[in-house]
Write a protein that holds these residues in place. Structure first.
Motif, PDB file in Angstrom:
ATOM      1  N   LEU A 152       0.829  -1.202   0.000  1.00 37.84           N
ATOM      2  CA  LEU A 152       0.000   0.000   0.000  1.00 37.84           C
ATOM      3  C   LEU A 152       0.866   1.257   0.000  1.00 37.84           C
ATOM      4  N   VAL A 153       1.956   1.232   0.743  1.00 42.46           N
ATOM      5  CA  VAL A 153       2.875   2.372   0.785  1.00 42.46           C
ATOM      6  C   VAL A 153       3.458   2.621  -0.597  1.00 42.46           C
ATOM      7  N   GLU A 154       3.834   1.575  -1.297  1.00 38.14           N
ATOM      8  CA  GLU A 154       4.385   1.731  -2.646  1.00 38.14           C
ATOM      9  C   GLU A 154       3.333   2.253  -3.618  1.00 38.14           C
ATOM     10  N   VAL A 155       2.106   1.784  -3.471  1.00 39.77           N
ATOM     11  CA  VAL A 155       1.017   2.292  -4.315  1.00 39.77           C
ATOM     12  C   VAL A 155       0.761   3.764  -4.012  1.00 39.77           C
ATOM     13  N   MET A 156       0.843   4.147  -2.736  1.00 41.19           N
ATOM     14  CA  MET A 156       0.652   5.552  -2.360  1.00 41.19           C
ATOM     15  C   MET A 156       1.691   6.447  -3.020  1.00 41.19           C
ATOM     16  N   MET A 157       2.938   5.994  -3.052  1.00 34.80           N
ATOM     17  CA  MET A 157       3.991   6.810  -3.655  1.00 34.80           C
ATOM     18  C   MET A 157       3.687   7.070  -5.130  1.00 34.80           C
ATOM     19  N   ALA A 158       3.278   6.037  -5.839  1.00 36.51           N
ATOM     20  CA  ALA A 158       2.996   6.193  -7.266  1.00 36.51           C
ATOM     21  C   ALA A 158       1.690   6.940  -7.504  1.00 36.51           C
ATOM     22  N   ALA A 159       0.670   6.635  -6.719  1.00 35.68           N
ATOM     23  CA  ALA A 159      -0.641   7.259  -6.918  1.00 35.68           C
ATOM     24  C   ALA A 159      -0.586   8.765  -6.694  1.00 35.68           C
ATOM     25  N   GLY A 160       0.163   9.202  -5.696  1.00 38.78           N
ATOM     26  CA  GLY A 160       0.272  10.632  -5.435  1.00 38.78           C
ATOM     27  C   GLY A 160       0.896  11.374  -6.605  1.00 38.78           C
ATOM     28  N   VAL A 161       1.937  10.803  -7.175  1.00 35.06           N
ATOM     29  CA  VAL A 161       2.572  11.428  -8.339  1.00 35.06           C
ATOM     30  C   VAL A 161       1.610  11.437  -9.526  1.00 35.06           C
ATOM     31  N   LEU A 162       0.861  10.360  -9.699  1.00 32.84           N
ATOM     32  CA  LEU A 162      -0.109  10.310 -10.798  1.00 32.84           C
ATOM     33  C   LEU A 162      -1.242  11.323 -10.616  1.00 32.84           C
ATOM     34  N   ILE A 163      -1.688  11.525  -9.385  1.00 34.20           N
ATOM     35  CA  ILE A 163      -2.712  12.543  -9.125  1.00 34.20           C
ATOM     36  C   ILE A 163      -2.170  13.920  -9.490  1.00 34.20           C
ATOM     37  N   PHE A 164      -0.960  14.220  -9.014  1.00 30.78           N
ATOM     38  CA  PHE A 164      -0.339  15.515  -9.300  1.00 30.78           C
ATOM     39  C   PHE A 164      -0.201  15.718 -10.810  1.00 30.78           C
ATOM     40  N   ALA A 165       0.380  14.736 -11.479  1.00 37.40           N
ATOM     41  CA  ALA A 165       0.586  14.848 -12.920  1.00 37.40           C
ATOM     42  C   ALA A 165      -0.735  14.852 -13.675  1.00 37.40           C
ATOM     43  N   GLY A 166      -1.732  14.133 -13.150  1.00 43.63           N
ATOM     44  CA  GLY A 166      -3.038  14.090 -13.802  1.00 43.63           C
ATOM     45  C   GLY A 166      -3.713  15.439 -13.860  1.00 43.63           C
ATOM     46  N   VAL A 167      -3.509  16.259 -12.843  1.00 42.31           N
ATOM     47  CA  VAL A 167      -4.070  17.619 -12.858  1.00 42.31           C
ATOM     48  C   VAL A 167      -3.445  18.414 -13.998  1.00 42.31           C
ATOM     49  N   GLY A 168      -2.147  18.267 -14.162  1.00 44.73           N
ATOM     50  CA  GLY A 168      -1.477  18.968 -15.258  1.00 44.73           C
ATOM     51  C   GLY A 168      -1.924  18.476 -16.621  1.00 44.73           C
ATOM     52  N   VAL A 169      -2.069  17.170 -16.755  1.00 43.23           N
ATOM     53  CA  VAL A 169      -2.516  16.611 -18.036  1.00 43.23           C
ATOM     54  C   VAL A 169      -3.950  17.033 -18.323  1.00 43.23           C
ATOM     55  N   ALA A 170      -4.794  17.071 -17.294  1.00 40.11           N
ATOM     56  CA  ALA A 170      -6.185  17.506 -17.489  1.00 40.11           C
ATOM     57  C   ALA A 170      -6.237  18.941 -17.991  1.00 40.11           C
TER      58      ALA A 170
END
Length: 142
Positions: free
Chosen positions: A67-85
Motif C-alpha cells: 500500500l505504501v508503494e502504491v501511495m507513492m505512485a498514486a500521489g505522483v499520478l494525481i499531481f501529474a493528472g491535474v497537469g494533463v487535465a
C-alpha cells in the motif's frame, strides 16, 4: 514497549486525532498555512507512532508495504493528472483556471487535487523510508 498499558491506551486515543488533524491540515491548506506536505508528514508520523507503540509487524498489518508503494505512485499520478487535465482542456500544464466553469473554482479544485497528490506521495515516501530503516535494524540482528 508492548507491555506498557498506559502507552497503548494513550496511543489508541491519540492516533485518531493525529489522522483527523492531518485531514484538517490537508483541507485547510488552500485557505491558510498547511497543505499536502504537512498533512502527509503528520499522517506518516501517526503510523510511525503506532509502530513504535504496537510494533513494526502490527504497523505493517495496518499499512502494508505494498500500500505504501502504491501511495507513492498514486500521489505522483494525481499531481501529474491535474497537469494533463489542464493540457487536455486547452491550457498550459497545471493551469488550474480551466478545471471548472469559473477560474476561481478551477483554482480551488486544482490546488485541492495537487495538494492531495503531494500528501499521498509524502506519506508514502516517509513510511517507505521508515520501513526500510526499521528493516535494516532487523537484518543486523539476524
Amino acid at each position: 514497549m508492548r507491555e506498557d498499558l498506559i502507552l497503548r491506551v494513550v496511543a489508541k486515543l491519540l492516533i485518531p486525532f493525529l489522522v483527523v488533524f492531518a485531514l484538517y491540515v490537508q483541507f485547510h491548506g488552500d485557505f491558510g498555512p498547511g497543505g499536502g506536505f504537512q498533512a502527509g508528514t503528520i499522517l506518516a508520523a501517526a503510523v510511525v507512532f503506532y509502530a513504535l507503540i504496537f510494533g513494526l509487524d502490527a504497523a505493517r498489518r495496518q499499512v502494508p508495504e505494498r500500500l505504501v508503494e502504491v501511495m507513492m505512485a498514486a500521489g505522483v499520478l494525481i499531481f501529474a493528472g491535474v497537469g494533463v487535465a489542464s493540457l487536455l482542456l486547452g491550457g498550459q500544464y497545471l493551469d488550474y483556471d480551466l478545471l471548472s466553469h469559473d477560474p476561481i473554482h478551477g483554482q480551488h479544485r486544482g490546488i485541492f487535487w495537487v495538494e492531495l497528490g503531494v500528501a499521498v506521495t509524502v506519506a508514502g515516501v516517509m513510511l517507505k523510508i521508515f520501513y526500510m530503516f526499521a528493516d535494516r535494524g532487523r537484518l543486523d540482528e539476524e
